[in-house]
Design an enzyme around this catalytic site. Structure first.
Site, mmCIF file in Angstrom:
data_model
loop_
_atom_site.group_PDB
_atom_site.id
_atom_site.type_symbol
_atom_site.label_atom_id
_atom_site.label_comp_id
_atom_site.label_asym_id
_atom_site.label_seq_id
_atom_site.Cartn_x
_atom_site.Cartn_y
_atom_site.Cartn_z
ATOM 1 N N TYR A 1 -2.844 5.490 -10.356
ATOM 2 C CA TYR A 1 -3.175 6.604 -9.644
ATOM 3 C C TYR A 1 -3.384 7.837 -10.687
ATOM 4 C CZ TYR A 1 -2.131 4.885 -4.901
ATOM 5 O OH TYR A 1 -2.233 4.223 -3.709
ATOM 6 N N ASP B 1 -2.916 8.162 1.653
ATOM 7 C CA ASP B 1 -2.512 9.033 2.630
ATOM 8 C C ASP B 1 -3.701 10.036 3.129
ATOM 9 O OD1 ASP B 1 0.071 8.162 2.483
ATOM 10 O OD2 ASP B 1 0.755 10.180 1.184
#
Lengths: 252, 252
Positions: free
Chosen positions: A110, A52
């Site tokens: 992540y 993103d």
């Protein structure tokens, strides 16, 4: 044509995410412009997955096909001279033609980082979500445990997702606390999530929910109820993007 | 009027150093504008010492006189809402009228950071001087030893300095090596220098000289010869500013 696989690190602060979008500045656009300028070819880059706007990558993996004769050991240096300082390629190899950096990825990690304390860290302001009050890290850790294993993560997925299945497996979910800085009177909480794949906004919604657990607004057990609800509305908010970094991608 | 002492951290990347200069963007200007906007007073800020353009501060100390009635515990929050994200005030207290943040400082520590390895660290590109080839850290450490104690540091001082005496005492000089990042294949060398005062460009010239020692262009013993020469031309180059951080300032 050779299929070249590369490792890319980027500070996502200045970019509208990885993937090309109309009239936006994206990592993919910048990489493809550098490749065009290096090879004269219009090359389409494939990544292990989009990130993103504002999200960083310590280790994104990309691949692309090229007719260029540049030896593989020269690609990094040649590209880095053409790339801005916030994007860096750090590895290149020739791979089989059927290698696809997204489809071949078997595991991704992540990291989401939260800075707690009286003040943010000026030097990491783009990399850490700042939370002024202390968080109950033991409760957060307990909440994180419920995410391990195969689950339907619909509750932790943006309603804008278009994926057919929301079932994913989280192999590892852990938290690390970095020591207090005596000057800044602060500490960092790193949440690492490793899984076979992640849904749209999944790590950020998990982080936003765990922050509420840490604030005492939800219990650690509520994470299990949220999973069971299979409803985005039952989870916490989507945590801000700048705390998130694509940490590692593993292949067979 | 009260004399207020504050701790300031800043990422110096966007600034022309600490001290006000005509037509330049400096940390002092930004602090004084924030103070004007908070108090309505034109306040002159004194610091523990100027920092060059691009140099950072983990812990700069400032003081200023104000007639404002704002309680001391509110200054930080009030100022931080007015300051940009790359400048942060993290402590405030009322001090005696005769306190002067430069004159009262008895000890300062600077840190200079060098990143060695195949690639720079994208996330610390503003904070580390990047050196692509490995450095002989044992030789650098040995060179650093010669700087400890009271010396005439003329060789390690910019010829633009206007100080009357170049004699300073270095209390501590040490090096820390940060582990290799397996992805970026790199490590960081932190040089910490603690002394009773530092001359213009002193830490950067020391860093530039030690880098040459690490490269094998000079021996560690040459550091002693450079000190003895009392001649700026005998030392190495002034290392780039972005690797330097004002780390700590101590008071009686």
């Amino acid at each position: 044509m050779r299929n070249i696989c590369m490792t890319v690190s980027y500070d996502g602060t200045a970019y509208c995410g990885f993937q090309t979008q109309p009239n936006q500045n994206t990592i993919q656009d910048v990489l493809e412009r550098a490749l065009l300028s290096l090879t004269g070819e219009t090359i389409k880059v494939t990544s292990s997955g989009r990130t993103d706007a504002g999200v960083h990558a310590r280790c994104q993996v990309i691949n692309y096909f090229t007719a260029s004769k540049i030896p593989v050991e020269r690609w990094c240096m040649a590209l880095n001279t053409l790339l801005p300082a916030d994007i860096l390629v750090s590895g290149a190899k020739v791979v089989d033609d059927d290698f696809h950096s997204r489809r071949a990825a078997v595991q991704k990690t992540y990291r989401y980082t939260i800075r707690c304390g009286k003040h943010p860290d000026v030097f990491k302001r783009h990399l850490e979500f700042y939370h002024p009050t202390p968080l109950n890290t033991e409760e957060m850790r307990a909440g994180l445990e419920y995410l391990i294993g195969e689950h339907d993560f619909t509750s932790f997925c943006s309603i804008r997702s278009t994926k057919l299945s929301n079932i994913r497996t989280v192999y590892e979910a852990r938290m690390e606390c970095e020591l207090l800085d005596p000057i800044l009177q602060s500490y960092a909480i790193h949440i690492y999530l490793t899984g076979n794949g992640f849904l749209y906004n999944m790590v950020r919604i998990i982080a936003g929910t765990l922050i509420q657990v840490g604030e005492g607004k939800r219990s650690s057990e509520s994470v299990k109820d949220i999973l069971d609800a299979r409803n985005r509305a039952s989870a916490g908010p989507t945590a801000m993007s700048h705390g998130l970094t694509l940490w590692e991608v593993l292949y067979r």
